[in-house]
Design a protein around this motif. Structure first.
Motif, short mmCIF file in Angstrom:
data_model
loop_
_atom_site.label_atom_id
_atom_site.label_comp_id
_atom_site.label_asym_id
_atom_site.label_seq_id
_atom_site.Cartn_x
_atom_site.Cartn_y
_atom_site.Cartn_z
N ARG A 30 1.78 2.09 -3.52
CA ARG A 30 0.64 1.98 -4.43
C ARG A 30 0.73 2.96 -5.59
O ARG A 30 0.43 2.63 -6.74
CB ARG A 30 -0.66 2.20 -3.66
N GLU B 56 0.83 -1.21 0.00
CA GLU B 56 0.00 0.00 0.00
C GLU B 56 0.86 1.26 0.00
O GLU B 56 0.50 2.28 -0.61
CB GLU B 56 -0.92 0.01 1.22
N GLN C 80 -2.78 -1.74 -9.11
CA GLN C 80 -3.51 -1.05 -8.05
C GLN C 80 -4.87 -1.71 -7.82
O GLN C 80 -5.31 -1.88 -6.67
CB GLN C 80 -3.69 0.43 -8.41
N ASP D 27 -6.12 -3.51 -4.39
CA ASP D 27 -7.37 -3.17 -3.71
C ASP D 27 -8.21 -4.41 -3.41
O ASP D 27 -8.79 -4.54 -2.33
CB ASP D 27 -8.18 -2.18 -4.56
#
Length: 308
Positions: A110, A107, A118, A122
């Motif tokens: 990211r 993260e 990405q 998620d």
């Protein structure tokens, strides 16, 4: 256990005598069955320590022994399953912590990833979050099953407590209006704050998934120092035939089924009933008071209000 006439005495009774009347014989036979039925009802309600005592009738003692053997086997099976769930949940915590830590590292990078990476990150983060909640719920359920739970009660200002619990549970941090009468404005209750806050959180998350979130809360003081908390939403409501089902383990109802298994596994509402049960409380689903579309989850906690 049985103080009635034995089966042998009944078979060898003098039927010309009043002592052997049909009503008396029926009483002697069916009273023991009534006690067995009562014991079975206690077991069905969760009291697995219930056992029958043997008496002086060899015919009925065989039935008593079989009943007690069955109950012992049932109790051992439930305890074994509870220990299994607890052991598995504990074993899952270690790899879960590794996954959580790895996702946190990703993260931080990211913004340096391509768009497809990405999206994948998620999805991974969301699944890890659901996995973590599942493990925590399974651990909590296993503690209830083996009786390893205790209440840690504190006095709370009810209105402010409910407001903070809803705020913490609401992902959008939208302020939920709380309705209460003058008699409930400064109400103080003795509660296990962690458990009741989790009840509110679970109900709020359920409303987020299926009904657009909690739109209104209501606090009512009940007779005999009881407390009622209503949480309302403006969703499709809960069908009459599912209003009990949704509180069972791993049940999510037809709305949950339409949304797919990714929205949860159906432990949240069953935990609600467990936490409230420790307070001798209960929960039910009802229509909204204004009769508009939506559902009203009604929490009732007897004897928790502290008189000033």
């Amino acid at each position: 256990f049985f103080k009635q006439k034995t089966a042998y005495e009944i078979r060898n009774c003098d039927w010309s005598s009043d002592v052997c009347s049909s009503d008396l014989v029926a009483t002697r036979i069916f009273n023991p069955l009534s006690e067995i039925s009562g014991a079975a009802a206690q077991i069905a309600e969760g009291d697995l320590s219930t056992r029958l005592q043997e008496g002086d009738d060899p015919d009925l003692d065989q039935l008593v022994a079989s009943f007690n053997d069955m109950t012992n086997a049932l109790q051992q099976r439930i305890e074994r399953d509870a220990r299994f769930a607890s052991d598995v949940s504990h074993e899952l915590r270690s790899p879960l912590m590794t996954l959580t830590g790895s996702a946190a590292v990703l993260e931080k990078r990211r913004d340096e990833m391509p768009e497809r990476a990405q999206v994948a990150l998620d999805l991974l983060t969301a699944d890890i979050r659901r996995f973590k909640q599942l493990v925590e719920d399974l651990l909590e359920i296993s503690r209830f099953d083996i009786g390893a739970v205790e209440l840690d009660k504190d006095e709370v200002l009810v209105t402010e407590f409910v407001r903070q619990a809803l705020h913490a549970a609401n992902r959008e941090r939208v302020e939920v209006p709380i309705i209460h009468g003058p008699e409930s404005e400064d109400l103080i209750a003795l509660l296990d704050k962690r458990r009741i806050a989790q009840v509110i959180r679970n109900l709020s998350e359920n409303a987020d998934k299926y009904a657009g979130g909690v739109t209104q809360a209501r606090i009512v003081r009940l007779p005999d120092n009881g407390l009622r908390i209503d949480l309302e939403d403006e969703g499709p409501g809960v069908p009459e035939e599912e209003r009990t089902l949704i509180f069972e383990r791993f049940a999510r109802g037809s709305e949950g089924g339409r949304r797919g298994s990714s929205t949860g596994v159906g432990l949240g509402l069953s935990l609600v009933t467990e936490h409230l049960g420790l307070h001798d409380g209960s929960i039910r689903v009802a229509d909204r008071i204004d009769r508009l579309q939506g559902a009203r989850f009604v929490l009732e906690l007897p004897g928790v209000v502290v008189d000033e």
